[in-house]
Motif scaffolding. Sequence first.
Motif, mmCIF file in Angstrom:
data_model
loop_
_atom_site.group_PDB
_atom_site.id
_atom_site.type_symbol
_atom_site.label_atom_id
_atom_site.label_comp_id
_atom_site.label_asym_id
_atom_site.label_seq_id
_atom_site.Cartn_x
_atom_site.Cartn_y
_atom_site.Cartn_z
ATOM 1 N N GLU A 81 -4.597 8.000 54.349
ATOM 2 C CA GLU A 81 -5.214 6.686 54.218
ATOM 3 C C GLU A 81 -6.577 6.703 54.905
ATOM 4 O OE1 GLU A 81 -4.198 1.966 55.064
ATOM 5 O OE2 GLU A 81 -2.744 3.525 55.546
ATOM 6 N N HIS A 82 -7.624 6.504 54.146
ATOM 7 C CA HIS A 82 -8.986 6.638 54.651
ATOM 8 C C HIS A 82 -9.503 5.316 55.203
ATOM 9 C CE1 HIS A 82 -9.181 10.087 51.494
ATOM 10 N NE2 HIS A 82 -8.623 10.490 52.623
ATOM 11 N N VAL A 83 -8.998 4.968 56.388
ATOM 12 C CA VAL A 83 -9.367 3.721 57.057
ATOM 13 C C VAL A 83 -9.732 4.032 58.506
ATOM 14 C CG1 VAL A 83 -8.622 1.403 57.739
ATOM 15 C CG2 VAL A 83 -7.824 2.390 55.590
ATOM 16 N N THR A 84 -10.806 3.413 59.000
ATOM 17 C CA THR A 84 -11.243 3.645 60.374
ATOM 18 C C THR A 84 -10.610 2.643 61.327
ATOM 19 O OG1 THR A 84 -13.151 2.139 60.436
ATOM 20 C CG2 THR A 84 -13.484 4.293 59.394
ATOM 21 N N THR A 85 -10.827 2.860 62.620
ATOM 22 C CA THR A 85 -10.283 1.952 63.622
ATOM 23 C C THR A 85 -10.853 0.542 63.483
ATOM 24 O OG1 THR A 85 -11.987 2.792 65.127
ATOM 25 C CG2 THR A 85 -9.778 3.704 65.365
ATOM 26 N N ALA A 86 -12.052 0.422 62.926
ATOM 27 C CA ALA A 86 -12.667 -0.892 62.722
ATOM 28 C C ALA A 86 -12.162 -1.569 61.452
ATOM 29 C CB ALA A 86 -14.188 -0.760 62.667
ATOM 30 N N GLY A 87 -11.318 -0.866 60.702
ATOM 31 C CA GLY A 87 -10.799 -1.422 59.468
ATOM 32 C C GLY A 87 -11.675 -1.155 58.257
ATOM 33 N N TRP A 88 -12.712 -0.330 58.443
ATOM 34 C CA TRP A 88 -13.568 0.040 57.322
ATOM 35 C C TRP A 88 -12.915 1.187 56.556
ATOM 36 C CZ3 TRP A 88 -18.420 0.970 60.861
ATOM 37 C CH2 TRP A 88 -18.702 -0.218 61.561
ATOM 38 N N LYS A 89 -13.367 1.424 55.358
ATOM 39 C CA LYS A 89 -12.891 2.550 54.564
ATOM 40 C C LYS A 89 -13.938 3.661 54.594
ATOM 41 C CE LYS A 89 -10.212 -0.494 51.583
ATOM 42 N NZ LYS A 89 -9.995 -0.986 50.199
ATOM 43 N N GLN A 149 -13.629 6.114 63.981
ATOM 44 C CA GLN A 149 -12.521 7.058 64.133
ATOM 45 C C GLN A 149 -11.434 6.756 63.110
ATOM 46 O OE1 GLN A 149 -13.054 9.620 66.320
ATOM 47 N NE2 GLN A 149 -15.012 8.529 66.404
ATOM 48 N N HIS A 150 -10.669 7.785 62.740
ATOM 49 C CA HIS A 150 -9.561 7.578 61.802
ATOM 50 C C HIS A 150 -8.565 6.620 62.435
ATOM 51 C CE1 HIS A 150 -6.862 8.479 58.487
ATOM 52 N NE2 HIS A 150 -5.893 8.633 59.361
ATOM 53 N N GLY A 151 -8.253 5.523 61.736
ATOM 54 C CA GLY A 151 -7.462 4.465 62.351
ATOM 55 C C GLY A 151 -6.086 4.251 61.773
ATOM 56 N N SER A 152 -5.604 5.198 60.977
ATOM 57 C CA SER A 152 -4.296 5.041 60.360
ATOM 58 C C SER A 152 -3.373 6.186 60.746
ATOM 59 C CB SER A 152 -4.434 4.980 58.833
ATOM 60 O OG SER A 152 -3.170 4.953 58.210
ATOM 61 N N LYS A 153 -2.104 5.877 60.912
ATOM 62 C CA LYS A 153 -1.123 6.925 61.206
ATOM 63 C C LYS A 153 -0.915 7.825 59.992
ATOM 64 C CE LYS A 153 1.429 4.259 64.692
ATOM 65 N NZ LYS A 153 2.733 3.673 65.070
ATOM 66 N N ASP A 154 -1.223 7.301 58.826
ATOM 67 C CA ASP A 154 -1.124 8.065 57.593
ATOM 68 C C ASP A 154 -2.432 8.829 57.401
ATOM 69 O OD1 ASP A 154 -0.877 9.128 55.088
ATOM 70 O OD2 ASP A 154 -0.399 7.242 54.080
ATOM 71 N N SER A 155 -2.384 10.139 57.483
ATOM 72 C CA SER A 155 -3.595 10.947 57.390
ATOM 73 C C SER A 155 -4.281 10.828 56.024
ATOM 74 C CB SER A 155 -3.270 12.420 57.661
ATOM 75 O OG SER A 155 -2.349 12.905 56.694
#
Length: 211
Positions: free
Chosen positions: A131-139, A123-129
């Motif tokens: 920034e392409h980072v998932t909840t697991a910290g992957w890109k 899932q998208h894990g950043s408050k900044d739309s």
Amino acid sequence: MGGPLAYLQYGLGKMLSPIRGHDSKLITNGPAFKDIPQPNMFLEAPECGPSGSRLLDHHTMLAKDGKGDFPELHWTPPPDVDVKEYVLICEDIDLPIPALVAHHGLFYGIPPTTTAVTNADIQHGSKDSKEHVTTAGWKYVPNMMGSVYLGPAPPLGHGSHRYVFTIVALKEPLNEKQPERLSRQKVSDAMVGKVVGWGQWIGTWERPWPK
């Protein structure tokens, strides 16, 4: 049920049904895999079954959110290799567009200690739309819809599509300096000389007649 629009879509899908099977365009048929043409890793989807099994409806456009959950996947690392990073991609190779393969999800920067993925991880894990980072910290590289992941939604009448999930082990990180400009092709190019292992699992799904 379904109405006139459904019949029109079905007819168009049937007409385009011969256009499929773009296997040669899979990422694993690119130059990054020339030294490892055959998989040396095992990738499985316990919830669905062996490779070639049907994806469950909640993995597809029939899910409550209309997007679908990413199927839980497990993999084994390649033997006798020091993995630095994993890349994970889901590709539809049966699109009704000649020679086109589209990715539904493309993730990189997956730590070498990771050997499984769940829907919560991607899932998208950043408050900044932006920034392409998932909840697991992957890109991740956004798909054609600009999202993290999109479940199967083949055209009505086009038949069953194959969704190829591939895990790739790298001996060096991608280390992309401009991740916001990454594409499927640029990831493929960046993996040249770094691939030390890969495995695949294929899920299938056909859009049902609307109720």
